[in-house]
Design an enzyme around this catalytic site. Sequence first.
Site, PDB file in Angstrom:
ATOM      1  N   ASP A   1       0.827  -1.192   0.000  1.00 24.35           N
ATOM      2  CA  ASP A   1       0.000   0.000   0.000  1.00 24.35           C
ATOM      3  C   ASP A   1       0.868   1.252   0.000  1.00 24.35           C
ATOM      4  O   ASP A   1       1.687   1.443   0.901  1.00 24.35           O
ATOM      5  CB  ASP A   1      -0.890  -0.046   1.236  1.00 24.35           C
ATOM      6  CG  ASP A   1      -1.907   1.058   1.235  1.00 24.35           C
ATOM      7  OD1 ASP A   1      -2.542   1.242   0.189  1.00 24.35           O
ATOM      8  OD2 ASP A   1      -2.042   1.759   2.246  1.00 24.35           O
TER       9      ASP A   1
ATOM     10  N   ASP B   1      -8.664  -1.039   2.118  1.00 21.83           N
ATOM     11  CA  ASP B   1      -8.691  -0.501   0.753  1.00 21.83           C
ATOM     12  C   ASP B   1      -9.961  -0.949   0.033  1.00 21.83           C
ATOM     13  O   ASP B   1     -10.619  -0.163  -0.644  1.00 21.83           O
ATOM     14  CB  ASP B   1      -7.466  -0.967  -0.040  1.00 21.83           C
ATOM     15  CG  ASP B   1      -6.278  -0.048   0.171  1.00 21.83           C
ATOM     16  OD1 ASP B   1      -6.263   0.640   1.196  1.00 21.83           O
ATOM     17  OD2 ASP B   1      -5.380  -0.012  -0.692  1.00 21.83           O
TER      18      ASP B   1
END
Length: 532
Positions: A65, A399
């Site tokens: 990420d 996410d």
Amino acid sequence: MAPPKGQKATGKRSEYQDKDKPSQIRFSNITAAKAVADAIRTSLGPRGMDKMIQAANGDVTITNDGATILKEMQVLHPAAKMLVEVSKAQDVEAGDGTTSVTVLAGSLLDSSSKLLSKGMHPTTISESFQKASLKAVEILETMVTPLELSDRESLLKSASTSLNSKVVSQNSNILSPIAVDAVLKVINPATADNVDLKDIKIVKKLGGTVEDTELIDGLVFNQKLSSSGGPSKIEKAKIGLIQFCVSAPKTDMENQVIVSDYTQMDRVLKEERNYILNIIKQVKKAGCTVLLIQKSILRDAVSDLALHFLAKMKIMVVKDIEREDIEFVCKTLGCRPIASLDHFIPENMGTADLVEEVAVGTDKIVKITGIANPGKTVTVLIRGSNKLVLEEADRSLHDALCVIRCLVKKKALIAGGGAPEIELSLRLMEFSNTLAGIEQYCFRAFAEALEVIPYTLAENAGLNPIATVTELRNRHAKGEITAGINVRKGAITNILEENVVQPLLVSTSAISLAAECTRCILKIDDMVNTTR
Ligand code: ADP
Ligand code: MG
């Protein structure tokens, strides 16, 4: 420029240096920021690599990420910190696309440094970039497929696209439905235009594999039961959440009670016993069978003696409920926090069909299911075989939840796999033909900079980036709007058939934030250090 021979180097020369300084500062800022963008470029896309980050205290994180990588990285250069901020901003705004936004910003900075070295003024570049980013968002909005929240299939596809690029991508068949269902449960799909992710509680528990992750319609406490010897399973439970302590009161910090003989000692113990018994009797009288106790910093929230009595009275106890969880617990159970014994009345309690302690792995958790008046909340119990995977599964699920939230906020989808960026680039180029002068130049540079996304996706997938991007450009020029990079087959195909779709909001916000960050960096012409 060297001063002519014999001339004193002071007066004129320093003026020259000053004139040079802003552009030097600008170039140094750009270089520093680009270095950060380059560092995370290899993480973009489903074939992107992961990073292992070691903190000063020895903690290791493995992640893909962008926002997490940048957050953990120790960036010293102030301009490079702007890129860290831009990925943070994207994380707040959209939740996904944090690598893309940084890569885009790096590419825009690269283009602007080329424009600067051609002698263009930074303000002109900055203004044109702003216009270009507005135009880009406008064009993107014409490329969307509208979406209904009842269209579960598309929601699942977008959640999987975001999970594709994660360490836990092979578990996306489990995590995507969880993300979609969790969000749909906490909103009213007919009217909702935002999602409060606080209504989705994530509980992480080591042990098992990510496959064992489950969505629980109810409440889960990460700790085991406090009372030993009491019941470990209660049906038709009445649940009270208290914020006061079930233990003997303490004196003030600076006072002491000195006990000098046995009779006094006995009295103290007896008083303590009575005090606690009185509380527990009232709890029992109100019909409570499960007692949740908020963590206390002043003294033990519940003493051993109290636990003993509670176990005898067949009252289940879960202690150490965090202050910040109280709101969620109350919302879920439909109860009210009880701050004093006087308010311990049945109306303030919640009811549930089943409260039980269950073993997961080597540990235990408490589960509450079948809640009578449930609020719109859900709990996700994430499992993982080691801490690194567990943490990354949590971030990846976050996410995916954010992707669904984006779709609730703005119900529009676009294709992924570099298709929107190439199409956008072509259309911006086309549009730039209607402009004149420097603006046209800047628009073209902006359009070209967008190609970094497909370029990087191809590069990370082991394809020839130049051949791939040019073919992609050709196919888009022929009108194949949804042609994208199919990383699995290593070719260019209609990416919609591969089910690679993403929310419009992720792309629009990435482009606007990246452009904004570039403009910010361009406009800095000096750096001043203070000793503050
Ligand atoms: P970010 O942190 O920016 O979300 P990711 O590593 O998740 O970065 O990569 C996102 C990019 O990968 C997007 O441009 C998306 O379109 C692309 N992508 C995701 N899945 C696929 C796929 N299966 N095929 C091609 N491209 C994909
Ligand atoms: Mg992503």
